[in-house]
Design an enzyme around this catalytic site. Structure first.
Site, PDB file in Angstrom:
ATOM      1  N   LYS A 151      40.761  48.851  24.406  1.00 17.97           N
ATOM      2  CA  LYS A 151      41.774  47.804  24.566  1.00 17.97           C
ATOM      3  C   LYS A 151      42.306  47.358  23.202  1.00 17.97           C
ATOM      4  O   LYS A 151      41.711  47.679  22.157  1.00 17.97           O
ATOM      5  CB  LYS A 151      41.159  46.618  25.322  1.00 17.97           C
ATOM      6  N   TYR A 178      45.782  48.241  36.999  1.00 19.92           N
ATOM      7  CA  TYR A 178      44.963  47.414  37.888  1.00 19.92           C
ATOM      8  C   TYR A 178      45.646  47.351  39.256  1.00 19.92           C
ATOM      9  O   TYR A 178      46.841  47.076  39.331  1.00 19.92           O
ATOM     10  CB  TYR A 178      44.799  46.006  37.306  1.00 19.92           C
ATOM     11  N   THR A 192      31.088  43.474  32.806  1.00 18.17           N
ATOM     12  CA  THR A 192      32.445  43.021  32.467  1.00 18.17           C
ATOM     13  C   THR A 192      32.419  41.877  31.453  1.00 18.17           C
ATOM     14  O   THR A 192      33.163  41.881  30.481  1.00 18.17           O
ATOM     15  CB  THR A 192      33.150  42.533  33.758  1.00 18.17           C
ATOM     16  N   ASN A 246      36.939  42.380  26.029  1.00 20.00           N
ATOM     17  CA  ASN A 246      35.679  43.125  26.117  1.00 20.00           C
ATOM     18  C   ASN A 246      35.830  44.575  25.646  1.00 20.00           C
ATOM     19  O   ASN A 246      35.175  45.463  26.151  1.00 20.00           O
ATOM     20  CB  ASN A 246      35.105  43.023  27.533  1.00 20.00           C
ATOM     21  N   HIS A 288      38.226  49.334  28.590  1.00 20.68           N
ATOM     22  CA  HIS A 288      38.393  49.417  30.036  1.00 20.68           C
ATOM     23  C   HIS A 288      37.752  50.713  30.518  1.00 20.68           C
ATOM     24  O   HIS A 288      37.840  51.728  29.826  1.00 20.68           O
ATOM     25  CB  HIS A 288      39.876  49.445  30.416  1.00 20.68           C
ATOM     26  N   GLU A 318      43.619  56.171  38.301  1.00 17.76           N
ATOM     27  CA  GLU A 318      43.893  55.681  36.945  1.00 17.76           C
ATOM     28  C   GLU A 318      44.232  56.826  35.990  1.00 17.76           C
ATOM     29  O   GLU A 318      45.079  56.680  35.116  1.00 17.76           O
ATOM     30  CB  GLU A 318      42.692  54.881  36.432  1.00 17.76           C
TER      31      GLU A 318
HETATM   32  O1  CDP Z   1      36.872  45.755  33.419  1.00 13.32           O
HETATM   33  P1  CDP Z   1      35.949  45.703  34.599  1.00 13.32           P
HETATM   34  O2  CDP Z   1      36.169  46.835  35.567  1.00 13.32           O
HETATM   35  O3  CDP Z   1      34.512  45.591  34.166  1.00 13.32           O
HETATM   36  O4  CDP Z   1      36.246  44.331  35.384  1.00 13.32           O
HETATM   37  P2  CDP Z   1      37.339  43.969  36.504  1.00 13.32           P
HETATM   38  O5  CDP Z   1      36.685  43.055  37.468  1.00 13.32           O
HETATM   39  O6  CDP Z   1      37.983  45.205  37.033  1.00 13.32           O
HETATM   40  O7  CDP Z   1      38.401  43.104  35.703  1.00 13.32           O
HETATM   41  C1  CDP Z   1      39.299  43.728  34.830  1.00 13.32           C
HETATM   42  C2  CDP Z   1      39.389  42.939  33.541  1.00 13.32           C
HETATM   43  O8  CDP Z   1      39.911  41.641  33.844  1.00 13.32           O
HETATM   44  C3  CDP Z   1      38.083  42.655  32.804  1.00 13.32           C
HETATM   45  O9  CDP Z   1      37.662  43.697  31.973  1.00 13.32           O
HETATM   46  C4  CDP Z   1      38.437  41.419  32.018  1.00 13.32           C
HETATM   47  O10 CDP Z   1      39.106  41.734  30.813  1.00 13.32           O
HETATM   48  C5  CDP Z   1      39.440  40.714  32.925  1.00 13.32           C
HETATM   49  N1  CDP Z   1      38.901  39.563  33.685  1.00 13.32           N
HETATM   50  C6  CDP Z   1      39.022  38.288  33.146  1.00 13.32           C
HETATM   51  O11 CDP Z   1      39.495  38.134  32.046  1.00 13.32           O
HETATM   52  N2  CDP Z   1      38.572  37.210  33.827  1.00 13.32           N
HETATM   53  C7  CDP Z   1      38.015  37.361  35.010  1.00 13.32           C
HETATM   54  N3  CDP Z   1      37.599  36.266  35.629  1.00 13.32           N
HETATM   55  C8  CDP Z   1      37.857  38.640  35.589  1.00 13.32           C
HETATM   56  C9  CDP Z   1      38.326  39.736  34.907  1.00 13.32           C
HETATM   57 MG    MG Z   2      37.690  47.257  36.927  1.00  7.20          MG
END
Ligand code: CDP
Ligand code: MG
Length: 194
Positions: free
Chosen positions: A9, A49, A124, A155, A158, A169
């Protein structure tokens, strides 16, 4: 062999962590079969997403749980406790963030690539990610700090959630012609029988 998508990212690129992140994937045995640096358009970032209520709900519900676990009222932050609306707000932040700078996208190939990459990437929320994982070692943000500042938690990387998501994706980020085949010299060692 299974393939999955990973994207360093904008925070990871700006911090000079491209090599560190790729090193961990490569060393574990995952083969890089596509790789590029680009500044995603908002459209590409949005396509990364899903636009489904299911995804909004999942992200929103998880956030509600996290806020509740530390006694914070998510309604105060998001103006609603509807997980779908919360998920939509978070997606808006994510699109803005991902298209704000350069990223490095890659396709990784190997046994159970999607699950193995998630294992290396970690939870995450960096605060919950174990030491030894990419997010656990390389970031100190957390969801509450991020969301309280009207931004996604940062974080560094991705990764597709599972092999099914990965298929979609990979198509979003790469043409078939950008995905290459080759043998790594030590490739057989990861799966060798004797
Ligand atoms: O990236 P990952 O698949 O682990 O998590 P996700 O649930 O698919 O969410 C995508 C991205 O959204 C995360 O990596 C975070 O950067 C962001 N996110 C956030 O900022 N706040 C949240 N409450 C949930 C997700
Ligand atoms: Mg995800």
């Amino acid at each position: 062999m299974e393939r999955t998508l990973a994207v360093v990212k904008p925070d990871g690129v700006r911090r000079g962590l491209i090599g560190e992140i790729i090193r961990r994937f490569e060393k574990a045995g995952l083969k890089i079969v596509a790789l590029k640096m680009l500044k995603p358009t908002e459209e590409l970032a949005a396509n990364n997403y899903p636009d489904t209520d299911e995804w909004f709900k999942k992200v929103g519900e998880r956030s509600s749980k996290t806020f509740a676990s530390i006694g914070m009222d998510i309604k105060k932050k998001f103006g609603t406790d509807d997980p779908i609306l919360i998920g939509k707000t978070i997606k808006g932040w994510l699109v803005r963030f991902l298209s704000s700078g350069n990223v490095v996208a890659m396709v990784l190939e190997g046994n159970r690539a999607a699950d193995n990459v998630r294992r290396l990437v970690g939870e995450t929320d960096p605060l919950m990610a174990q030491a030894g994982t990419i997010r656990g070692d390389l970031s100190i943000d957390n969801v509450v700090l991020g969301n309280s500042s009207n931004r996604p938690m940062v974080n560094v990387v991705h990764a597709s959630g599972n092999a099914e998501e990965a298929k979609q994706e990979i198509k979003t980020w790469f043409n078939d012609s950008e995905i290459l085949e080759y043998n790594r010299a030590n490739e057989d060692e990861f799966y060798r029988a004797w």
